[in-house]
Design a protein around this motif. Structure first.
Motif, PDB file in Angstrom:
ATOM      1  N   VAL B 324       9.967  15.953   2.283  1.00 38.39           N
ATOM      2  CA  VAL B 324       9.910  14.644   3.028  1.00 38.39           C
ATOM      3  C   VAL B 324       8.497  14.084   2.521  1.00 38.39           C
ATOM      4  O   VAL B 324       8.117  12.642   2.824  1.00 38.39           O
ATOM      5  CB  VAL B 324       9.991  14.698   4.682  1.00 38.39           C
ATOM      6  CG1 VAL B 324       8.908  15.621   5.049  1.00 38.39           C
ATOM      7  CG2 VAL B 324      10.392  13.628   5.271  1.00 38.39           C
ATOM      8  N   PHE B 325       7.471  14.800   2.347  1.00 39.30           N
ATOM      9  CA  PHE B 325       6.094  14.225   2.136  1.00 39.30           C
ATOM     10  C   PHE B 325       5.794  13.628   0.916  1.00 39.30           C
ATOM     11  O   PHE B 325       4.895  13.290   0.308  1.00 39.30           O
ATOM     12  CB  PHE B 325       5.111  15.283   2.726  1.00 39.30           C
ATOM     13  CG  PHE B 325       5.037  15.418   3.918  1.00 39.30           C
ATOM     14  CD1 PHE B 325       4.855  14.628   4.893  1.00 39.30           C
ATOM     15  CD2 PHE B 325       5.427  16.635   4.621  1.00 39.30           C
ATOM     16  CE1 PHE B 325       4.721  14.883   6.330  1.00 39.30           C
ATOM     17  CE2 PHE B 325       5.439  17.034   5.905  1.00 39.30           C
ATOM     18  CZ  PHE B 325       5.125  15.976   6.717  1.00 39.30           C
ATOM     19  N   LEU B 326       7.018  14.132  -0.130  1.00 38.41           N
ATOM     20  CA  LEU B 326       6.825  13.794  -1.537  1.00 38.41           C
ATOM     21  C   LEU B 326       6.513  12.247  -1.631  1.00 38.41           C
ATOM     22  O   LEU B 326       5.700  11.889  -2.480  1.00 38.41           O
ATOM     23  CB  LEU B 326       8.183  14.061  -2.195  1.00 38.41           C
ATOM     24  CG  LEU B 326       8.143  14.342  -3.755  1.00 38.41           C
ATOM     25  CD1 LEU B 326       6.893  15.427  -4.025  1.00 38.41           C
ATOM     26  CD2 LEU B 326       9.371  14.994  -4.202  1.00 38.41           C
ATOM     27  N   PRO B 327       7.200  11.309  -0.883  1.00 37.52           N
ATOM     28  CA  PRO B 327       6.998  10.076  -1.243  1.00 37.52           C
ATOM     29  C   PRO B 327       5.446   9.548  -1.069  1.00 37.52           C
ATOM     30  O   PRO B 327       4.950   8.895  -1.807  1.00 37.52           O
ATOM     31  CB  PRO B 327       8.053   9.005  -0.184  1.00 37.52           C
ATOM     32  CG  PRO B 327       8.914  10.213   0.239  1.00 37.52           C
ATOM     33  CD  PRO B 327       8.383  11.496  -0.034  1.00 37.52           C
ATOM     34  N   GLN B 328       4.996  10.030   0.036  1.00 43.22           N
ATOM     35  CA  GLN B 328       3.655   9.828   0.402  1.00 43.22           C
ATOM     36  C   GLN B 328       2.542  10.354  -0.603  1.00 43.22           C
ATOM     37  O   GLN B 328       1.818   9.731  -1.415  1.00 43.22           O
ATOM     38  CB  GLN B 328       3.207  10.467   1.607  1.00 43.22           C
ATOM     39  CG  GLN B 328       3.750   9.667   2.723  1.00 43.22           C
ATOM     40  CD  GLN B 328       3.018  10.005   4.118  1.00 43.22           C
ATOM     41  OE1 GLN B 328       2.669  11.329   4.302  1.00 43.22           O
ATOM     42  NE2 GLN B 328       3.068   9.314   5.017  1.00 43.22           N
ATOM     43  N   ILE B 329       2.948  11.516  -1.157  1.00 42.30           N
ATOM     44  CA  ILE B 329       2.128  12.176  -2.182  1.00 42.30           C
ATOM     45  C   ILE B 329       2.253  11.327  -3.488  1.00 42.30           C
ATOM     46  O   ILE B 329       1.439  11.074  -4.089  1.00 42.30           O
ATOM     47  CB  ILE B 329       2.676  13.568  -2.441  1.00 42.30           C
ATOM     48  CG1 ILE B 329       2.022  14.460  -1.200  1.00 42.30           C
ATOM     49  CG2 ILE B 329       2.090  14.104  -3.357  1.00 42.30           C
ATOM     50  CD1 ILE B 329       2.339  15.857  -1.008  1.00 42.30           C
ATOM     51  N   LEU B 330       3.553  10.863  -3.796  1.00 42.28           N
ATOM     52  CA  LEU B 330       3.698  10.214  -5.169  1.00 42.28           C
ATOM     53  C   LEU B 330       2.897   8.773  -4.994  1.00 42.28           C
ATOM     54  O   LEU B 330       2.257   8.585  -5.900  1.00 42.28           O
ATOM     55  CB  LEU B 330       5.015   9.854  -5.474  1.00 42.28           C
ATOM     56  CG  LEU B 330       5.977  11.010  -5.638  1.00 42.28           C
ATOM     57  CD1 LEU B 330       7.563  10.719  -5.825  1.00 42.28           C
ATOM     58  CD2 LEU B 330       5.654  11.483  -7.315  1.00 42.28           C
ATOM     59  N   ILE B 331       3.130   7.995  -3.745  1.00 38.73           N
ATOM     60  CA  ILE B 331       2.509   7.074  -3.723  1.00 38.73           C
ATOM     61  C   ILE B 331       0.934   6.961  -3.784  1.00 38.73           C
ATOM     62  O   ILE B 331       0.116   6.168  -4.345  1.00 38.73           O
ATOM     63  CB  ILE B 331       2.827   6.080  -2.520  1.00 38.73           C
ATOM     64  CG1 ILE B 331       4.191   5.713  -2.763  1.00 38.73           C
ATOM     65  CG2 ILE B 331       2.086   4.776  -2.136  1.00 38.73           C
ATOM     66  CD1 ILE B 331       4.935   5.395  -1.455  1.00 38.73           C
ATOM     67  N   LEU B 332       0.429   8.042  -3.260  1.00 40.98           N
ATOM     68  CA  LEU B 332      -1.083   8.225  -3.023  1.00 40.98           C
ATOM     69  C   LEU B 332      -1.479   8.621  -4.606  1.00 40.98           C
ATOM     70  O   LEU B 332      -2.494   7.855  -4.982  1.00 40.98           O
ATOM     71  CB  LEU B 332      -1.159   9.412  -2.033  1.00 40.98           C
ATOM     72  CG  LEU B 332      -2.832   9.808  -2.162  1.00 40.98           C
ATOM     73  CD1 LEU B 332      -3.700   8.894  -1.321  1.00 40.98           C
ATOM     74  CD2 LEU B 332      -3.081  11.186  -1.652  1.00 40.98           C
ATOM     75  N   PHE B 333      -0.930   9.284  -5.175  1.00 45.60           N
ATOM     76  CA  PHE B 333      -1.333   9.518  -6.598  1.00 45.60           C
ATOM     77  C   PHE B 333      -1.192   8.519  -7.452  1.00 45.60           C
ATOM     78  O   PHE B 333      -2.009   8.245  -8.417  1.00 45.60           O
ATOM     79  CB  PHE B 333      -0.980  10.844  -7.022  1.00 45.60           C
ATOM     80  CG  PHE B 333      -1.667  12.209  -6.503  1.00 45.60           C
ATOM     81  CD1 PHE B 333      -2.702  12.439  -6.930  1.00 45.60           C
ATOM     82  CD2 PHE B 333      -0.857  13.094  -5.703  1.00 45.60           C
ATOM     83  CE1 PHE B 333      -3.331  13.551  -6.237  1.00 45.60           C
ATOM     84  CE2 PHE B 333      -1.495  14.227  -5.267  1.00 45.60           C
ATOM     85  CZ  PHE B 333      -2.742  14.525  -5.597  1.00 45.60           C
ATOM     86  N   LEU B 334      -0.033   7.629  -7.189  1.00 43.53           N
ATOM     87  CA  LEU B 334      -0.141   6.572  -7.901  1.00 43.53           C
ATOM     88  C   LEU B 334      -1.024   5.723  -8.118  1.00 43.53           C
ATOM     89  O   LEU B 334      -1.747   5.022  -8.999  1.00 43.53           O
ATOM     90  CB  LEU B 334       1.445   6.034  -7.870  1.00 43.53           C
ATOM     91  CG  LEU B 334       1.797   4.805  -8.859  1.00 43.53           C
ATOM     92  CD1 LEU B 334       1.949   5.461 -10.469  1.00 43.53           C
ATOM     93  CD2 LEU B 334       2.947   4.101  -8.256  1.00 43.53           C
TER      94      LEU B 334
END
Lengths: 72, 678
Positions: B324-334
């Protein structure tokens, strides 16, 4: 002796010497701050520290305390 | 020394280069972005290794080493990078060293080349950023540079792939070349500044010789008069190759402006921060719904025995809470990747260095701290860029205090309980206040920890901030996306395991001993019966025993074993608190929405046998305070142990933060009561 920390915005200077006593002095030289090179003070922050200096075609941000080793 | 990756006849090519020299872009070209990341044993120094793409028909592995500017290390991590260049414990000694040199930074980058050649490595120089140099009106004469250095020099463009074929050919030639004497000269130069200056003098002569006007055809020496005239103006202005990129100079007049700089910084950071939440929310909702659907389906297939329950509640929900936290992590690193690759992030670090240095941190601590608002795990991994060990440990130490997104659902529930439902905006203000409270507390704790850093961090050294501000450029999307996915993969692999195992353990604790309780089934729907059964089961579970065991600790805070069990459950991942509460307070979530029915039962809940309300303004506020400080995420503990290399910091985090949480909750609850607020 004046040092890079005394430079005003846009001011240029030629490096005369690097203070060897500071622990960061070797790293400063390795990054290209060597005697004879021209440096330009390009900008700072609202806190006036660190400052951005141009040297050898690049820009290096450096704390005032460390810029004091760069004698001009 | 031998390993699957270094089997016989496969050569090892190590890619070396100063930061911002285009090393990683070149690595992506050669590896086709299909690489694996390995840590140097016992450290956090990371290497990427890959087989060189088949299409280049060369049987070799390529190792991407961390960026260095000199073979004389300045920090422990740099020492590892340098030592392993001479002999990597896993991959051995490189057959060829490919060193990336930014053509527009020739004198600075040739310094490393010089050191490498003096150390007897077989060096191939990959000359990057030739377009930047061309904008200044110059080009490098490859032939001259090659004959002066006595090694192959190839112009490459990492983005377009231009020159890669030639680079491969040069590597091939060098692999076949047997004229080299074996054995590295382990750093044959010493530390003295005299040597360093001598080396630079030599390089300056080389630079003057090899830099020729962009109008000259390097291959046959003819001159394109028209192009030459165009560049004449530039040439007349003296050593113009020693000037930074013109566009960068112009942009920095604004970005490094005393006041505009600060404004731009705040705009960028607020945008980053809000997009972590707003952009990720829809995706997180989808993942949540997908996993609750899967969980229901699995329960329907596997039945409602312990096995079905393990699959649906233990495993599927466990995986869901990781993903569930993957979207946030992807967006943050992007976003961080785009900001970094464009050259802005280094300037942001410069801007915030002064205030952070006051509390013992460094400008480079900023990005990890910001990432901490999404998730502490990638945030702690991002501290690797901080060279100074004390500052790095301190940054890792306070990252768990950044209000990570797992705390959001809990705050949402507790705020909804405290605030009148007709004024939703009030909740937003309270939430902002909680974030601010968390930030201010972490600053205070950081400066205190720094004061006592001799005891807490056990490191004392020279604090330094010297950072190259790279020329602005359009970010390379491929590089950014590759790095983003790699970070996400690391999160899943490193945190995923722990969260999954813990969810299964917690499931076990809340499910067993599987008593089959007597419940009134008259007039109840099937769903309600299942829900009631679940509630009864958890009330008699090992987790409840544990909760009752710690009840004496909960009592002074005005709380009972049920909140205790929920808090214990929150150790797997904080957001589990909400679902644990739902289970314990016997919520049936068929029609009404979960939060509303949970709020209802919270309002009516009483401390058993006393008639005193369990959830009051005082205890709920106390719970919020508890979540601000408590170190509850065991995956954070695991990553903290891994990244700091010992149990010191993670244990301190557990004890110090949980003790602070407990004490402050105690003070909050009883303080509020003393003022007549119940």
């Amino acid at each position: 002796m004046k040092s890079a920390k005394d430079l005003k915005l846009g001011e240029r200077a030629i490096i005369k010497d690097i203070d060897n006593d500071h622990p960061s002095s070797r790293r400063i030289m390795e990054l290209g701050f060597t005697p004879g090179q021209e440096i330009v003070m390009l900008g700072s922050t609202v806190f006036n520290d660190p400052i951005a200096l141009s040297v050898r075609g690049t820009i290096i941000a450096i704390r005032i305390k460390e810029a004091a080793c760069i004698k001009i | 020394m031998k390993d699957i990756l270094t089997e016989n006849k496969v050569s090892l090519i190590t890619l070396v280069g100063p930061p911002n020299s285009g090393k990683t872009t070149l690595f992506n070209q050669l590896s086709g972005k299909n690489y694996k990341t390995v840590n140097y044993p016992g450290s956090t120094v990371e290497y990427s290794i890959s087989r060189i793409l088949n299409k280049y028909s060369i049987n070799a592995n390529i190792l991407d080493s961390p960026g260095i500017i000199s073979l004389l290390p300045s920090s422990p991590d740099e020492k590892i990078s340098v030592d392993s260049l001479f002999s990597h414990p896993k991959f051995g000694v490189p057959d060829i060293v490919v060193v990336t040199v930014d053509a527009s930074q020739l004198s600075r980058h040739l310094y490393l080349v010089n050191q490498l050649i003096n150390s007897n490595f077989r060096v191939v120089v990959a000359l990057t950023m030739n377009d930047l140099l061309k904008r200044k009106g110059y080009q490098v004469s490859v032939q001259k540079l090659s004959s002066i250095l006595n090694c192959e020099v190839i112009k490459v463009n990492g983005k377009s792939g231009e020159g890669i074929d030639e680079l491969i050919k040069a590597i091939g030639r060098q692999l076949k070349n047997n004229s080299y004497e074996e054995g590295r000269a382990e750093i044959s130069f010493n530390n003295s500044s005299h040597d360093l200056l001598g080396s630079y003098k030599k390089i300056e002569t080389i630079e003057n010789e090899v830099l020729i006007s962009a109008g000259v055809d390097d291959k046959n020496g003819t001159i394109d008069i028209e192009k030459l005239n165009e560049k004449l103006v530039v040439l007349n202005s003296g050593r113009s190759f020693a000037r930074p990129d013109e566009f960068t100079l112009k942009l920095d007049k604004i970005i490094l402006h005393k006041y505009f700089g600060l404004l731009i910084f705040f705009v960028f950071m607020s945008l980053t921060f809000t997009s972590i939440f707003w952009l990720a929310e829809p995706a997180m909702e989808v993942i949540n719904e997908l996993f609750s659907y899967l969980s229901e389906e699995a329960a329907a297939i596997a039945g409602d025995g312990w096995f079905g329950n393990l699959i649906s509640n233990g495993i599927i929900n466990g995986v869901g809470s990781v993903l569930v936290f993957l979207p946030q992590i992807l967006i943050l690193f992007l976003i961080l990747g785009l900001l970094e690759d464009s050259g802005y992030l280094a300037r942001g670090a410069m801007l915030i260095d002064k205030p952070l240095s006051k509390i013992g941190l460094n400008g480079k601590s900023f990005v990890p701290l910001l990432s901490g608002f999404a998730c502490a795990i990638p945030a702690i991994m991002a501290t690797r860029t901080i060279a100074n060990k004390r500052e790095r440990l301190l940054t890792i130490f306070i990252i768990p205090l950044m209000s990570c997104s797992a705390r959001l659902p809990i705050y949402a529930l507790l705020i909804a309980f405290l605030m009148p439902s007709d004024k939703p905006w009030l909740g937003g203000i309270v939430l902002a206040f909680i974030y601010l409270f968390g930030i201010l507390s972490s600053l205070l704790i950081s400066s205190l920890a720094n004061k006592f850093s001799k005891n807490i961090l056990k490191v004392k050294d020279n604090s330094s901030f010297i950072l190259e501000l790279p020329a602005y450029r359009i970010p390379s999307l491929i590089t950014v996306i590759t790095r983003t996915f790699n970070n996400a993969k690391q999160y899943i692999l490193k945190a995923g395991h722990v969260i999954l195992y813990l969810s299964v353990i917690l499931w076990f604790l809340t499910y067993f001993p599987d008593t089959n309780p007597d419940i009134q089934i008259e007039g109840k729907t099937e769903d309600e019966i299942i829900q009631l059964k679940n509630s009864e089961r958890i009330s008699n579970s090992y987790a409840a025993d544990l909760g009752k065991f710690i009840e004496p600790v909960m009592k002074p805070m005005g709380m009972d074993w049920r909140i205790g069990v929920s808090l214990i459950s929150a150790f797997a991942a904080r957001e589990v608190f909400v679902s644990a509460m739902a289970l314990i307070f016997k919520i049936t979530d068929d029609e009404d929405n979960l939060q509303n029915s949970l709020l209802e039962s919270m309002k009516s809940a009483e401390i058993e046998g006393t008639g005193i309300k369990l959830f009051t303004t005082a205890t709920t506020t106390g719970l919020i305070v508890f979540f601000v400080f408590a170190m509850q995420c065991l995956s954070t503990v695991a990553i903290s142990r891994k990244e700091t290399g010992s149990w010191r910091i993670p244990l301190l985090q557990i004890f110090v933060f949980t003790a602070i949480a407990y004490l402050l909750t105690l003070i909050t609850v009883n303080g509020l009561r003393a003022f007549g607020i119940n």
